[in-house]
Design a protein around this motif. Structure first.
Motif, PDB file in Angstrom:
ATOM      1  N   PHE A   1      27.381  42.407  35.923  1.00  0.00           N
ATOM      2  CA  PHE A   1      26.772  43.744  35.809  1.00  0.00           C
ATOM      3  C   PHE A   1      27.257  44.484  34.567  1.00  0.00           C
ATOM      4  CE2 PHE A   1      27.084  42.859  40.452  1.00  0.00           C
ATOM      5  CZ  PHE A   1      25.735  42.655  40.676  1.00  0.00           C
ATOM      6  N   GLY A   2      27.771  43.729  33.616  1.00  0.00           N
ATOM      7  CA  GLY A   2      28.184  44.321  32.355  1.00  0.00           C
ATOM      8  C   GLY A   2      29.513  45.039  32.385  1.00  0.00           C
ATOM      9  N   GLU A   3      30.178  45.084  33.531  1.00  0.00           N
ATOM     10  CA  GLU A   3      31.440  45.816  33.612  1.00  0.00           C
ATOM     11  C   GLU A   3      32.470  45.168  34.518  1.00  0.00           C
ATOM     12  OE1 GLU A   3      30.235  49.634  34.917  1.00  0.00           O
ATOM     13  OE2 GLU A   3      29.602  48.981  36.918  1.00  0.00           O
ATOM     14  N   GLY A   4      32.125  44.061  35.143  1.00  0.00           N
ATOM     15  CA  GLY A   4      33.053  43.385  36.046  1.00  0.00           C
ATOM     16  C   GLY A   4      32.772  43.726  37.494  1.00  0.00           C
ATOM     17  N   HIS A   5      33.025  42.757  38.383  1.00  0.00           N
ATOM     18  CA  HIS A   5      32.689  42.956  39.792  1.00  0.00           C
ATOM     19  C   HIS A   5      33.452  41.942  40.634  1.00  0.00           C
ATOM     20  CE1 HIS A   5      30.175  44.216  43.152  1.00  0.00           C
ATOM     21  NE2 HIS A   5      29.874  42.944  43.403  1.00  0.00           N
ATOM     22  N   TRP A   6      34.238  42.418  41.608  1.00  0.00           N
ATOM     23  CA  TRP A   6      34.929  41.543  42.542  1.00  0.00           C
ATOM     24  C   TRP A   6      34.019  41.223  43.722  1.00  0.00           C
ATOM     25  CZ3 TRP A   6      39.904  39.332  42.660  1.00  0.00           C
ATOM     26  CH2 TRP A   6      40.678  39.581  41.528  1.00  0.00           C
ATOM     27  N   PHE A   7      34.138  40.011  44.237  1.00  0.00           N
ATOM     28  CA  PHE A   7      33.311  39.556  45.360  1.00  0.00           C
ATOM     29  C   PHE A   7      34.107  38.542  46.161  1.00  0.00           C
ATOM     30  CE2 PHE A   7      32.580  37.037  41.609  1.00  0.00           C
ATOM     31  CZ  PHE A   7      32.513  35.722  42.046  1.00  0.00           C
TER      32      PHE A   7
ATOM     33  N   GLU B   1      27.118  34.224  33.229  1.00  0.00           N
ATOM     34  CA  GLU B   1      26.770  35.636  33.423  1.00  0.00           C
ATOM     35  C   GLU B   1      27.830  36.407  34.191  1.00  0.00           C
ATOM     36  OE1 GLU B   1      23.817  38.143  36.366  1.00  0.00           O
ATOM     37  OE2 GLU B   1      23.266  36.099  35.827  1.00  0.00           O
ATOM     38  N   VAL B   2      28.339  35.832  35.278  1.00  0.00           N
ATOM     39  CA  VAL B   2      29.306  36.540  36.126  1.00  0.00           C
ATOM     40  C   VAL B   2      30.670  36.629  35.444  1.00  0.00           C
ATOM     41  CG1 VAL B   2      30.557  36.407  38.330  1.00  0.00           C
ATOM     42  CG2 VAL B   2      28.090  35.972  38.249  1.00  0.00           C
ATOM     43  N   GLY B   3      31.013  35.627  34.650  1.00  0.00           N
ATOM     44  CA  GLY B   3      32.278  35.671  33.925  1.00  0.00           C
ATOM     45  C   GLY B   3      33.496  35.455  34.797  1.00  0.00           C
ATOM     46  N   PHE B   4      33.388  34.560  35.798  1.00  0.00           N
ATOM     47  CA  PHE B   4      34.557  34.264  36.635  1.00  0.00           C
ATOM     48  C   PHE B   4      35.702  33.791  35.752  1.00  0.00           C
ATOM     49  CE2 PHE B   4      36.775  30.941  39.292  1.00  0.00           C
ATOM     50  CZ  PHE B   4      37.552  31.844  39.994  1.00  0.00           C
ATOM     51  N   SER B   5      36.817  34.493  35.846  1.00  0.00           N
ATOM     52  CA  SER B   5      37.932  34.249  34.952  1.00  0.00           C
ATOM     53  C   SER B   5      38.993  33.349  35.558  1.00  0.00           C
ATOM     54  CB  SER B   5      38.577  35.584  34.559  1.00  0.00           C
ATOM     55  OG  SER B   5      38.971  36.295  35.723  1.00  0.00           O
ATOM     56  N   GLY B   6      38.821  32.987  36.833  1.00  0.00           N
ATOM     57  CA  GLY B   6      39.806  32.141  37.501  1.00  0.00           C
ATOM     58  C   GLY B   6      40.801  32.891  38.361  1.00  0.00           C
ATOM     59  N   TRP B   7      40.764  34.239  38.323  1.00  0.00           N
ATOM     60  CA  TRP B   7      41.691  35.017  39.149  1.00  0.00           C
ATOM     61  C   TRP B   7      41.155  35.109  40.570  1.00  0.00           C
ATOM     62  CZ3 TRP B   7      46.128  35.199  37.033  1.00  0.00           C
ATOM     63  CH2 TRP B   7      46.282  35.396  35.664  1.00  0.00           C
TER      64      TRP B   7
ATOM     65  N   GLU C   1      37.389  24.692  44.216  1.00  0.00           N
ATOM     66  CA  GLU C   1      36.955  24.063  45.468  1.00  0.00           C
ATOM     67  C   GLU C   1      38.149  23.833  46.396  1.00  0.00           C
ATOM     68  OE1 GLU C   1      33.114  21.595  43.685  1.00  0.00           O
ATOM     69  OE2 GLU C   1      35.011  20.557  44.068  1.00  0.00           O
ATOM     70  N   ALA C   2      39.261  23.363  45.834  1.00  0.00           N
ATOM     71  CA  ALA C   2      40.456  23.125  46.642  1.00  0.00           C
ATOM     72  C   ALA C   2      40.961  24.415  47.268  1.00  0.00           C
ATOM     73  CB  ALA C   2      41.550  22.480  45.780  1.00  0.00           C
ATOM     74  N   TRP C   3      40.883  25.504  46.523  1.00  0.00           N
ATOM     75  CA  TRP C   3      41.322  26.791  47.067  1.00  0.00           C
ATOM     76  C   TRP C   3      40.336  27.318  48.106  1.00  0.00           C
ATOM     77  CZ3 TRP C   3      45.318  30.525  46.003  1.00  0.00           C
ATOM     78  CH2 TRP C   3      46.406  29.965  45.337  1.00  0.00           C
ATOM     79  N   LEU C   4      39.051  27.103  47.899  1.00  0.00           N
ATOM     80  CA  LEU C   4      38.061  27.516  48.897  1.00  0.00           C
ATOM     81  C   LEU C   4      38.198  26.695  50.179  1.00  0.00           C
ATOM     82  CD1 LEU C   4      34.902  28.084  46.682  1.00  0.00           C
ATOM     83  CD2 LEU C   4      36.066  29.821  48.061  1.00  0.00           C
ATOM     84  N   ASN C   5      38.688  25.475  50.075  1.00  0.00           N
ATOM     85  CA  ASN C   5      38.913  24.655  51.259  1.00  0.00           C
ATOM     86  C   ASN C   5      39.934  25.285  52.198  1.00  0.00           C
ATOM     87  OD1 ASN C   5      37.119  22.614  50.655  1.00  0.00           O
ATOM     88  ND2 ASN C   5      38.631  21.322  49.643  1.00  0.00           N
ATOM     89  N   GLN C   6      40.736  26.205  51.688  1.00  0.00           N
ATOM     90  CA  GLN C   6      41.774  26.851  52.500  1.00  0.00           C
ATOM     91  C   GLN C   6      41.336  28.190  53.089  1.00  0.00           C
ATOM     92  OE1 GLN C   6      45.736  26.699  50.482  1.00  0.00           O
ATOM     93  NE2 GLN C   6      44.615  25.589  48.886  1.00  0.00           N
ATOM     94  N   GLY C   7      40.124  28.637  52.752  1.00  0.00           N
ATOM     95  CA  GLY C   7      39.638  29.894  53.303  1.00  0.00           C
ATOM     96  C   GLY C   7      38.948  30.751  52.260  1.00  0.00           C
ATOM     97  N   PRO C   8      38.380  31.891  52.668  1.00  0.00           N
ATOM     98  CA  PRO C   8      37.657  32.758  51.729  1.00  0.00           C
ATOM     99  C   PRO C   8      38.580  33.307  50.654  1.00  0.00           C
ATOM    100  CG  PRO C   8      38.004  33.885  53.821  1.00  0.00           C
ATOM    101  CD  PRO C   8      38.416  32.458  54.034  1.00  0.00           C
ATOM    102  N   LEU C   9      37.975  33.602  49.490  1.00  0.00           N
ATOM    103  CA  LEU C   9      38.749  34.076  48.349  1.00  0.00           C
ATOM    104  C   LEU C   9      38.154  35.350  47.763  1.00  0.00           C
ATOM    105  CD1 LEU C   9      39.319  30.769  46.310  1.00  0.00           C
ATOM    106  CD2 LEU C   9      41.031  32.004  47.666  1.00  0.00           C
ATOM    107  N   LEU C  10      39.007  36.278  47.418  1.00  0.00           N
ATOM    108  CA  LEU C  10      38.619  37.403  46.573  1.00  0.00           C
ATOM    109  C   LEU C  10      38.546  36.879  45.148  1.00  0.00           C
ATOM    110  CD1 LEU C  10      41.135  39.823  48.244  1.00  0.00           C
ATOM    111  CD2 LEU C  10      38.667  40.159  48.297  1.00  0.00           C
ATOM    112  N   MET C  11      37.399  37.073  44.481  1.00  0.00           N
ATOM    113  CA  MET C  11      37.171  36.467  43.170  1.00  0.00           C
ATOM    114  C   MET C  11      36.736  37.516  42.151  1.00  0.00           C
ATOM    115  SD  MET C  11      35.136  33.014  44.441  1.00  0.00           S
ATOM    116  CE  MET C  11      34.899  32.425  42.749  1.00  0.00           C
ATOM    117  N   ASP C  12      37.183  37.339  40.927  1.00  0.00           N
ATOM    118  CA  ASP C  12      36.909  38.285  39.847  1.00  0.00           C
ATOM    119  C   ASP C  12      35.739  37.811  38.989  1.00  0.00           C
ATOM    120  OD1 ASP C  12      37.088  40.158  37.775  1.00  0.00           O
ATOM    121  OD2 ASP C  12      38.531  38.930  36.685  1.00  0.00           O
ATOM    122  N   GLY C  13      34.699  38.639  38.882  1.00  0.00           N
ATOM    123  CA  GLY C  13      33.616  38.373  37.949  1.00  0.00           C
ATOM    124  C   GLY C  13      33.726  39.333  36.783  1.00  0.00           C
TER     125      GLY C  13
END
Length: 258
Positions: free
Chosen positions: A209-215, A246-252, A193-205
């Motif tokens: 979809f069973g193989e990983g997906h950035w959003f 399900e998405v598996g956000f790893s924190g990156w 949340e603190a990082w989102l407060n500074q603007g949009p983020l590229l995030m790793d799932g």
């Protein structure tokens, strides 16, 4: 008549108080909440309905009361403070599977199954006024063979190639780092949340979809995170449980410094 005049006087006093308090209220609203107002975002239905929402609706926020106001003024404040263009949160996601987002059939066939990160990068660059011509340009920025593979996607899940791509376009990338300078993942919802407060983020799932997906993460409320997703499913919201499950956000994450 006397009662009517009394009510008018009371209304005038309330209006004056609101005029004085609005700047204070805006100052206390986190960037994630402002994004919600700017983008006209609302909590999703049980069916996870997608689409654009009216900017005048009441928006869920964190640690403050819901704010109800038009989005135009707030968007201009955000743009001025963060380098984001006005209306950035209203922008539609890029579909990595759409032929129209590529220059040729060959590049479309080669990259469409692997360039979610390029589509996310393209979207973030556009939010900062750095519009690319096609997803081919985003793939070239990341680096075919060095940063991105047509069979594996992003070659380093921590996202340094994305940070380099932002820097190549003149933007100061931000990445979480430990005290020793090493890259590290975000460790909690509060930190995200603190990082989102500074603007949009590229995030790793990592498991999506069973193989990983950035959003792209663009804001949050008490229940989850608002996103832009290039998969073609046009997902706009992920609950915290779905994000970490399900998405598996790893924190990156990778973003742009103010």
């Amino acid at each position: 008549m006397g009662g009517g005049l009394g009510r008018l006087a009371l209304a005038a006093c309330i209006l004056a108080a609101v005029t004085l308090l609005v700047p204070i209220g805006l100052a206390s609203v986190g960037f994630g909440a402002i994004v919600g107002v700017a983008g006209g975002l609302v909590a999703p239905s049980a069916a996870q309905t997608t689409g654009q929402f009216p900017v005048s609706q009441t928006i869920p926020t964190i640690d403050v009361q819901p704010v109800q106001m038009g989005g135009a003024r707030v968007q201009s404040v955000v743009a001025a403070a963060r380098g984001l263009i006005a209306g950035w949160a209203d922008r539609w996601p890029l579909n990595q599977y759409s032929r129209s987002n590529y220059r040729s059939d060959a590049s479309w066939l080669e990259w469409r199954n692997a360039d979610c990160l390029a589509a996310a990068l393209d979207w973030v660059l556009g939010a900062y006024g750095q519009q690319l011509g096609s997803l081919d340009d985003a793939v070239a920025l990341v680096g075919p063979g060095s940063g991105i593979s047509a069979s594996l996607g992003l070659l380093d899940a921590r996202g340094p190639a994305l940070a380099r791509s932002l820097a190549a376009r003149g933007l100061d990338a931000r990445e979480p780092r430990a005290s020793n300078g090493q890259l590290r993942p975000l460790g909690s919802i509060a930190e995200l949340e603190a990082w989102l407060n500074q603007g949009p983020l590229l995030m790793d799932g990592a498991r999506w979809f069973g193989e990983g997906h950035w959003f792209v993460g663009i804001g949050y409320d008490a229940g989850g995170v608002y996103i832009r997703d290039s998969s073609g499913w046009d997902t706009r919201y992920l609950s915290w449980s779905r994000l970490y499950g399900e998405v598996g956000f790893s924190g990156w994450v990778v973003g742009v410094a103010a």
